[in-house]
Design an enzyme around this catalytic site. Structure first.
Site, PDB file in Angstrom:
ATOM      1  N   VAL A  54       0.852  -1.205   0.000  1.00 45.29           N
ATOM      2  CA  VAL A  54       0.000   0.000   0.000  1.00 45.29           C
ATOM      3  C   VAL A  54       0.886   1.253   0.000  1.00 45.29           C
ATOM      4  O   VAL A  54       0.692   2.178  -0.797  1.00 45.29           O
ATOM      5  CB  VAL A  54      -0.953  -0.008   1.221  1.00 45.29           C
ATOM      6  CG1 VAL A  54      -1.611   1.354   1.411  1.00 45.29           C
ATOM      7  CG2 VAL A  54      -2.011  -1.104   1.063  1.00 45.29           C
ATOM      8  N   ASP A  94      -8.705 -16.853   9.522  1.00 45.53           N
ATOM      9  CA  ASP A  94      -9.949 -17.644   9.573  1.00 45.53           C
ATOM     10  C   ASP A  94     -10.548 -17.932   8.190  1.00 45.53           C
ATOM     11  O   ASP A  94     -11.312 -18.870   8.034  1.00 45.53           O
ATOM     12  CB  ASP A  94     -11.008 -16.912  10.403  1.00 45.53           C
ATOM     13  CG  ASP A  94     -10.549 -16.639  11.820  1.00 45.53           C
ATOM     14  OD1 ASP A  94      -9.638 -17.343  12.295  1.00 45.53           O
ATOM     15  OD2 ASP A  94     -11.093 -15.715  12.450  1.00 45.53           O
TER      16      ASP A  94
HETATM   17  O1  F6P Z   1      -9.772 -13.996  13.952  1.00 50.70           O
HETATM   18  C1  F6P Z   1      -8.530 -14.571  14.175  1.00 50.70           C
HETATM   19  C2  F6P Z   1      -8.526 -15.349  15.464  1.00 50.70           C
HETATM   20  O2  F6P Z   1      -7.246 -15.906  15.644  1.00 50.70           O
HETATM   21  C3  F6P Z   1      -9.605 -16.432  15.593  1.00 50.70           C
HETATM   22  O3  F6P Z   1      -9.289 -17.612  14.901  1.00 50.70           O
HETATM   23  C4  F6P Z   1      -9.679 -16.609  17.092  1.00 50.70           C
HETATM   24  O4  F6P Z   1     -10.937 -17.100  17.480  1.00 50.70           O
HETATM   25  C5  F6P Z   1      -9.465 -15.208  17.588  1.00 50.70           C
HETATM   26  O5  F6P Z   1      -8.787 -14.496  16.554  1.00 50.70           O
HETATM   27  C6  F6P Z   1      -8.659 -15.112  18.855  1.00 50.70           C
HETATM   28  O6  F6P Z   1      -8.623 -13.785  19.239  1.00 50.70           O
HETATM   29  P1  F6P Z   1      -7.657 -13.182  20.339  1.00 50.70           P
HETATM   30  O7  F6P Z   1      -6.266 -13.190  19.795  1.00 50.70           O
HETATM   31  O8  F6P Z   1      -8.167 -11.801  20.563  1.00 50.70           O
HETATM   32  O9  F6P Z   1      -7.766 -14.083  21.526  1.00 50.70           O
END
Ligand code: F6P
Length: 324
Positions: free
Chosen positions: A26, A130
């Site tokens: 970017v 995800d």
């Molecule tokens: O969205 C990415 C992710 O790693 C998900 O797979 C998981 O549920 C979530 O974030 C975990 O979030 P944090 O790092 O805030 O615990």
């Protein structure tokens, strides 16, 4: 919209490998098109607090291969409040920023859509391990995360086969089963549990027992974190049902989010980073750039923010077929 002369870039949500490569793309493409680039620290929280500074081409040198995000990220639910969004706009206007490139998952796209709805030009780039972002076949970071999971499962198989065990391996993915499903196929799992296609403990036990009876030395069961049957509950039930194998649980956790981005993720980051800036330069706004088949496309941020991409169940059928 007139061509923006200054654009800001931020990374939001969970970090994903390749975010840095996207920031670099970017910034460098903005400079190539004669624009000024401003980096926002800590996503929408930083936007509302005015944590911004100019980024030059040299500032993004040496970050292409690094995991995480040099701009840092933050979960910031308060950005749903209109007064917080207005404060972010005030901060952007005060620095002469005329457009925003937001790199992240569905929550980050909703933030960009909110600014767009207030009249501020925004373009999104999907980055989340995800792969649940609507409007793209692949988000930045998914491929690297899959390679990390695969490496872990290959190692777990070594110990599983040595001890004749069933390993229950939990992957991330929130409510989407994509990571689990793809890892199930590429690692040769006996069974994969995802939110989109539930399976009972009895079905898993039957698959594991079948593997034992066919002379397999181990069994691999991949469980998405969002599956109804959790990894630890599944272990308890399998142990009661006597499948032939003893069992162990491994929760892969945040290791899936780290590491140097794969070749695929770096290339995707370069393509989407350039596409985002070129679209802004042409006066396009309110879209998320994404990859459909092999082509870079644009999908309205409104639509991206209000829909979710689910795992493709054709792969579920394939996984079951290959587990025999
Ligand atoms: O969205 C990415 C992710 O790693 C998900 O797979 C998981 O549920 C979530 O974030 C975990 O979030 P944090 O790092 O805030 O615990």
């Amino acid at each position: 919209m007139q061509n923006p002369k200054t654009i800001a870039v931020l990374t939001g949500g969970g970090d994903a490998p390749g975010m840095n490569a996207a920031v670099r793309a970017v910034v460098r493409s903005a400079h190539a098109l004669g624009m000024r680039a401003v980096g926002v620290k800590r996503a929408y929280e930083g936007l509302a607090r005015g944590l911004m500074q100019d980024i030059g081409a040299r500032d993004v040198g040496g970050i292409l291969q690094r995991g995480g995000t040099v701009l840092q990220t933050a979960r910031f639910a308060e950005f749903a409040r209109p007064e917080v969004q207005r404060e972010a706009l005030r901060q952007l206007n005060a620095r002469g920023v005329e457009a925003l490139v937001a790199i992240g998952g569905d929550g980050t796209m909703r933030g960009a859509a909110a600014l767009e709805a207030l009249g501020f030009p925004a373009v999104g780039i999907p980055a989340s391990i995800d792969n649940d972002v609507y409007g793209t076949d692949m988000a930045i970071g998914v491929d690297t995360a899959l390679n990390t999971i695969l490496d872990a499962i290959d190692k777990l198989r070594d110990t599983a086969a040595s001890h004749q065990r069933a390993f229950i391996i939990e992957t991330m993915g929130r409510k989407c089963g994509h990571l689990a499903l793809m890892s199930g196929i590429i690692s040769g799992a006996e069974m994969t549990l995802i939110p989109e296609q539930e399976a009972s403990a009895e079905e898993v036990a039957a698959a594991v027992r079948g593997a034992y009876e066919r002379g397999k030395t181990h069994a691999i069961i991949v469980v998405a974190e969002g599956a109804k049957l959790h990894a630890s509950a599944l272990k308890q039930q399998l142990d009661r049902m006597n499948t032939g194998f003893g069992s162990r649980v491994t929760i892969l956790g945040h290791v899936q989010r780290g590491g140097s981005p794969s070749a695929w993720d770096r290339l995707l980051a370069a393509r989407l980073g350039i596409a985002a800036v070129e679209r802004l330069a042409k006066g396009e706004r309110g879209v998320m750039v994404g990859l459909r088949a092999t082509t870079v496309t644009g999908t309205s941020l409104q639509e991206v923010g209000s829909r979710r991409r689910d795992a493709d169940l054709e792969y579920y059928r394939m996984a079951r077929m290959l587990a025999k």
